[in-house]
Scaffold this motif. Sequence first.
Motif, PDB file in Angstrom:
ATOM      1  N   GLY A  83       0.764  -1.240   0.000  1.00 56.68           N
ATOM      2  CA  GLY A  83       0.000   0.000   0.000  1.00 56.68           C
ATOM      3  C   GLY A  83       0.793   1.286   0.000  1.00 56.68           C
ATOM      4  N   ASN A  84       2.115   1.196   0.075  1.00 58.55           N
ATOM      5  CA  ASN A  84       2.919   2.425   0.063  1.00 58.55           C
ATOM      6  C   ASN A  84       2.838   3.096  -1.301  1.00 58.55           C
ATOM      7  N   VAL A  85       2.634   4.401  -1.278  1.00 55.25           N
ATOM      8  CA  VAL A  85       2.576   5.190  -2.507  1.00 55.25           C
ATOM      9  C   VAL A  85       3.932   5.860  -2.682  1.00 55.25           C
ATOM     10  N   LEU A  86       4.567   5.564  -3.821  1.00 55.52           N
ATOM     11  CA  LEU A  86       5.888   6.099  -4.141  1.00 55.52           C
ATOM     12  C   LEU A  86       5.776   6.961  -5.394  1.00 55.52           C
ATOM     13  N   PRO A  87       6.705   7.881  -5.611  1.00 52.70           N
ATOM     14  CA  PRO A  87       6.621   8.761  -6.777  1.00 52.70           C
ATOM     15  C   PRO A  87       6.780   8.041  -8.108  1.00 52.70           C
ATOM     16  N   ASP A  97      16.956   6.250   1.382  1.00 53.48           N
ATOM     17  CA  ASP A  97      15.943   6.534   2.400  1.00 53.48           C
ATOM     18  C   ASP A  97      14.568   6.116   1.886  1.00 53.48           C
ATOM     19  N   TYR A  98      14.303   4.800   1.887  1.00 54.18           N
ATOM     20  CA  TYR A  98      13.034   4.300   1.371  1.00 54.18           C
ATOM     21  C   TYR A  98      11.851   4.926   2.100  1.00 54.18           C
ATOM     22  N   GLU A  99      11.915   5.008   3.411  1.00 56.18           N
ATOM     23  CA  GLU A  99      10.813   5.590   4.179  1.00 56.18           C
ATOM     24  C   GLU A  99      10.540   7.026   3.741  1.00 56.18           C
ATOM     25  N   GLY A 100      11.579   7.756   3.378  1.00 53.85           N
ATOM     26  CA  GLY A 100      11.423   9.137   2.939  1.00 53.85           C
ATOM     27  C   GLY A 100      10.782   9.271   1.564  1.00 53.85           C
ATOM     28  N   ALA A 101      10.767   8.173   0.805  1.00 53.87           N
ATOM     29  CA  ALA A 101      10.156   8.197  -0.529  1.00 53.87           C
ATOM     30  C   ALA A 101       8.662   7.868  -0.482  1.00 53.87           C
ATOM     31  N   ILE A 102       8.186   7.409   0.664  1.00 56.48           N
ATOM     32  CA  ILE A 102       6.775   7.049   0.800  1.00 56.48           C
ATOM     33  C   ILE A 102       5.953   8.323   0.963  1.00 56.48           C
ATOM     34  N   LEU A 103       4.977   8.491   0.072  1.00 55.88           N
ATOM     35  CA  LEU A 103       4.138   9.697   0.076  1.00 55.88           C
ATOM     36  C   LEU A 103       2.783   9.453   0.730  1.00 55.88           C
ATOM     37  N   GLY A 104       2.540   8.247   1.154  1.00 59.70           N
ATOM     38  CA  GLY A 104       1.298   7.880   1.816  1.00 59.70           C
ATOM     39  C   GLY A 104       1.088   6.388   1.700  1.00 59.70           C
ATOM     40  N   ASN A 105      -0.043   5.914   2.222  1.00 59.57           N
ATOM     41  CA  ASN A 105      -0.376   4.501   2.154  1.00 59.57           C
ATOM     42  C   ASN A 105      -1.870   4.371   1.879  1.00 59.57           C
ATOM     43  N   VAL A 106      -2.219   3.618   0.840  1.00 61.82           N
ATOM     44  CA  VAL A 106      -3.621   3.503   0.435  1.00 61.82           C
ATOM     45  C   VAL A 106      -4.473   2.717   1.427  1.00 61.82           C
TER      46      VAL A 106
END
Length: 145
Positions: A83-87, A97-106
């Motif tokens: 569910g992680n939304v990435l660019p 920094d994978y966590e920093g690339a997450i823009l939200g979670n569906v």
Amino acid sequence: MRSVILQRLIYFDTGLAVEEQSLMNGADPEAIEACEVAARRAGVELLGTGGLSATESLQSVDARRPWSGCTRPWRSTYVTANGNVLPCCFAPFTTKDYEGAILGNVFERPISEIWTGAEYEAFRRAHQSDDPPEPCRGCGTRWMY
């Protein structure tokens, strides 16, 4: 007419994913021409990403700002199985920094809220600057196709 979209890949200098296999910046014009001919014979149009021709899509953009030609932050997104939304689909491979690339979670918020939310807007603003988000900094400099 049906079409096939030529998608660029990022190479990591291992296996077949090496710079010598890259078709960027006219590295092998005969290969692209052969692909275009084969596509025509098959009754399909060979296109590049972003509505460009195949050849145009294989040209690097501003070498000082290689990410600047990317329009993904305004036209597409990438949602992982959890569910992680990435660019984009490259983000997991181009960031430390994978966590920093997450823009939200569906699973936590609707995709429409994430797409128009503060995190995505901040990402888009940074992407247009000379100090892009970390996953974008090297993107566009190691294209394979």
